[in-house]
Design a protein around this motif. Sequence first.
Motif, mmCIF file in Angstrom:
data_model
loop_
_atom_site.group_PDB
_atom_site.id
_atom_site.type_symbol
_atom_site.label_atom_id
_atom_site.label_comp_id
_atom_site.label_asym_id
_atom_site.label_seq_id
_atom_site.Cartn_x
_atom_site.Cartn_y
_atom_site.Cartn_z
ATOM 1 N N GLU A 23 0.813 -1.210 0.000
ATOM 2 C CA GLU A 23 0.000 0.000 0.000
ATOM 3 C C GLU A 23 0.850 1.265 0.000
ATOM 4 O O GLU A 23 0.418 2.301 -0.498
ATOM 5 C CB GLU A 23 -0.933 -0.007 1.208
ATOM 6 C CG GLU A 23 -2.008 -1.089 1.116
ATOM 7 C CD GLU A 23 -2.946 -1.093 2.313
ATOM 8 O OE1 GLU A 23 -2.651 -0.358 3.295
ATOM 9 O OE2 GLU A 23 -3.950 -1.819 2.272
ATOM 10 N N GLY A 24 2.057 1.201 0.535
ATOM 11 C CA GLY A 24 2.941 2.354 0.455
ATOM 12 C C GLY A 24 3.632 2.668 1.767
ATOM 13 O O GLY A 24 3.059 2.536 2.845
ATOM 14 N N VAL A 25 4.881 3.092 1.640
ATOM 15 C CA VAL A 25 5.706 3.491 2.776
ATOM 16 C C VAL A 25 6.157 4.925 2.557
ATOM 17 O O VAL A 25 6.541 5.298 1.437
ATOM 18 C CB VAL A 25 6.933 2.561 2.921
ATOM 19 C CG1 VAL A 25 7.855 3.043 4.030
ATOM 20 C CG2 VAL A 25 6.482 1.134 3.179
ATOM 21 N N ASP A 26 6.104 5.738 3.592
ATOM 22 C CA ASP A 26 6.545 7.131 3.493
ATOM 23 C C ASP A 26 8.060 7.171 3.432
ATOM 24 O O ASP A 26 8.751 6.820 4.405
ATOM 25 C CB ASP A 26 6.033 7.920 4.700
ATOM 26 C CG ASP A 26 6.279 9.432 4.544
ATOM 27 O OD1 ASP A 26 7.000 9.811 3.597
ATOM 28 O OD2 ASP A 26 5.761 10.202 5.362
ATOM 29 N N ILE A 27 8.606 7.588 2.284
ATOM 30 C CA ILE A 27 10.062 7.640 2.115
ATOM 31 C C ILE A 27 10.584 9.068 2.144
ATOM 32 O O ILE A 27 11.709 9.345 1.718
ATOM 33 C CB ILE A 27 10.469 6.961 0.802
ATOM 34 C CG1 ILE A 27 9.812 7.654 -0.404
ATOM 35 C CG2 ILE A 27 10.109 5.485 0.824
ATOM 36 C CD1 ILE A 27 10.297 7.114 -1.738
#
Length: 222
Positions: A23-27
């Motif tokens: 779903e997504g990781v804050d990079i």
Amino acid sequence: QEAVRKLGMTAERAMRTAQQLYEGVDIGSGTVGLITYMRTDSTTLSDTAVRAARQVIERQFGAEYLTDGARVYVHFGGDGTAAIDAVSGAVVWKAQFPYASQHGSGGSPTLYRDMLIFSADGHYESFVIALDTRTGKVRWKTPRRKPFDQAYTTPLVIRVGDRDQLVSVGAYRAAAYDPLNGKELWIVRYEDGFSNVPRPVYGHGLVYVATGFQQPALVAVR
């Protein structure tokens, strides 16, 4: 399975971690999905995968087989036609235009602008019809000339000069219609050919038509 075997994770933790990565990781510059995998309950697709799939469909089958991204259209001949939400699978609209056919549905609809157009060729009724893709309501319906009989073809939109034409192959004759209003533009006859299946082909300024059962021939129309 590999996370459980090699890293000693529980199945629940492995699935939760995979879902977070998917779903997504804050990079720092935004949220980015870092993995992709097959799910039957997810509606998230990679833009790259969507573009690649559309290119394959257009190259192998033609642009008319591409979904608009919002709806998928299904057609079962005289048993019914429907629009399905491409994400949720919900039925947006459904309509039925019965006609008696020995072998059921054989042709497919054609998308033209905001219309879904298909041929309906049966023993007792025969017509070409255009439905509004948003509502399923009839935009136009043109009866075939008599005599008519069963056919199982898919119409084809071609560009001739400065106008579009919808070529539809039926029993005993093929015709071209104005796809905007269903007006007949031209017609070619073959007296004994029916139960047609092949879609017409357009090339070199000619429309190629297979005449069907009992009178098998290939006709080129300019």
